[in-house]
Design a protein around this motif. Sequence first.
Motif, PDB file in Angstrom:
ATOM      1  N   UNK A 105       0.288   3.440  55.741  1.00 37.70           N
ATOM      2  CA  UNK A 105       0.485   4.887  55.818  1.00 37.70           C
ATOM      3  C   UNK A 105       1.925   5.251  56.189  1.00 37.70           C
ATOM      4  N   UNK A 106       2.579   4.407  56.967  1.00 38.89           N
ATOM      5  CA  UNK A 106       3.984   4.654  57.296  1.00 38.89           C
ATOM      6  C   UNK A 106       4.849   4.566  56.043  1.00 38.89           C
ATOM      7  N   UNK A 107       4.589   3.558  55.201  1.00 39.62           N
ATOM      8  CA  UNK A 107       5.336   3.421  53.946  1.00 39.62           C
ATOM      9  C   UNK A 107       5.083   4.615  53.026  1.00 39.62           C
ATOM     10  N   UNK A 108       3.822   5.028  52.928  1.00 37.21           N
ATOM     11  CA  UNK A 108       3.484   6.170  52.074  1.00 37.21           C
ATOM     12  C   UNK A 108       4.157   7.437  52.586  1.00 37.21           C
ATOM     13  N   UNK A 109       4.099   7.651  53.892  1.00 35.93           N
ATOM     14  CA  UNK A 109       4.703   8.848  54.486  1.00 35.93           C
ATOM     15  C   UNK A 109       6.219   8.865  54.270  1.00 35.93           C
ATOM     16  N   UNK A 110       6.845   7.700  54.374  1.00 36.48           N
ATOM     17  CA  UNK A 110       8.288   7.606  54.133  1.00 36.48           C
ATOM     18  C   UNK A 110       8.612   7.964  52.686  1.00 36.48           C
ATOM     19  N   UNK A 130      11.014  11.057  51.490  1.00 37.42           N
ATOM     20  CA  UNK A 130      12.203  10.790  50.694  1.00 37.42           C
ATOM     21  C   UNK A 130      12.094  11.377  49.288  1.00 37.42           C
ATOM     22  N   UNK A 131      10.936  11.182  48.641  1.00 29.94           N
ATOM     23  CA  UNK A 131      10.766  11.656  47.268  1.00 29.94           C
ATOM     24  C   UNK A 131      10.804  13.167  47.157  1.00 29.94           C
ATOM     25  N   UNK A 152      -0.898  16.016  59.198  1.00 29.22           N
ATOM     26  CA  UNK A 152      -1.969  15.045  59.450  1.00 29.22           C
ATOM     27  C   UNK A 152      -1.486  13.611  59.631  1.00 29.22           C
ATOM     28  N   UNK A 153      -0.511  13.166  58.833  1.00 34.15           N
ATOM     29  CA  UNK A 153      -0.158  11.747  58.823  1.00 34.15           C
ATOM     30  C   UNK A 153       0.476  11.271  60.136  1.00 34.15           C
ATOM     31  N   UNK A 198       0.721  13.986  47.237  1.00 33.14           N
ATOM     32  CA  UNK A 198       2.110  14.350  47.581  1.00 33.14           C
ATOM     33  C   UNK A 198       3.096  13.206  47.395  1.00 33.14           C
ATOM     34  N   UNK A 199       2.620  11.945  47.530  1.00 36.38           N
ATOM     35  CA  UNK A 199       3.510  10.811  47.317  1.00 36.38           C
ATOM     36  C   UNK A 199       3.830  10.634  45.832  1.00 36.38           C
ATOM     37  N   UNK A 200       2.834  10.844  44.965  1.00 37.25           N
ATOM     38  CA  UNK A 200       3.028  10.606  43.537  1.00 37.25           C
ATOM     39  C   UNK A 200       3.740  11.755  42.829  1.00 37.25           C
TER      40      UNK A 200
END
Length: 336
Positions: free
Chosen positions: A53-58, A62-63, A99-100, A305-307
């Motif tokens: 989840x930390x990687x996804x949130x980062x 950034x994106x 939330x994250x 939101x990540x994609x």
Amino acid sequence: MPFFNIYPGPQPTCISHSSANLMERGNQSKVTDFELLGFSDPPEHQPFLFVLFLMIYTLILLGNLMIFCVVRIDPQLHTPMYFFLSCLALVDIFFTSVTVPKLLINLLSESKKISFEGCITQLYVFVALGNMDSLILAMMAYDRYVAICRPLHYSMIMKKRLRIQMLVGAGVLVSLHSLLHSIMTSRLSFCGANKMHHFFCDVPPLINLACSDTSLNVLLLLTETSIVLLFHFLCIVFSYIRIIFAILKMQSREGRRKAFSTCSSHLVVVALQYGPLLFTYIRPSSAYSPNRDNIITVLHTVVAPMLNPFVYTVRNKEMKGALRRAASRIICSCQK
């Protein structure tokens, strides 16, 4: 007992509405905090989930920040479509930040508590930003409808003033919608059961924990929320029905290809957003499964939101060109 168990799971111990039980609940201590138990089992998986989840949130930060900054600084992207895209990127950043971060803290901490006031605040902001996200997608669909179906009037219709008015109107609407749910939820009584099998405060799990009459809350969730979600979704569907008919009438094959390519990214984002969202809030209670529902909720609150930045850059020539120009400016400034 509520007439519809919208969020089945471990039931609170004080759900009877008889006079005797009402008096008994008066002697019980009032709940002042909740335990967010989402993704807490098994404990040995929590370090892996924290890293994931930390990687996804980062990537989300950034994106989406990259899209927002590139759209703001590149003059070639100062168009209505990219204006809404930059707003979507900004909302996605705040939406996941509700939330994250709390989820990351809970994955590392033995205490997974959130105060009653903090829970209601999280609920308000989450519902408001989630609805804002959906409304911006509807605005983007309307923008594509005007661009393809009424191209000669596009610049006249999609003026900056109209865009600002649409955003302000959406902001007022989502604030009132979220305030209504927050007030109705905060008025519920919670006595004893405070373990929430979810990773953030949302309306359905809070309704399930309440020991007072929740029939009005459930009715509100099944009617008002469903109407709002379906209104957003139907606006998008209606826009794209008109778009498809307009594209099919085009004589130029290249024109049809270009029109479809400008809409494909938005359609992918809509599918990522509304598929899990409609499944979560508009379905029978018998379909509930705690682990599956947590995963589905992650899809529209974290994965989508990540994609989004990747969807809007991989197949978008204008965005890729803007990124190259931004990278060239950064390299040139570093070499000076």
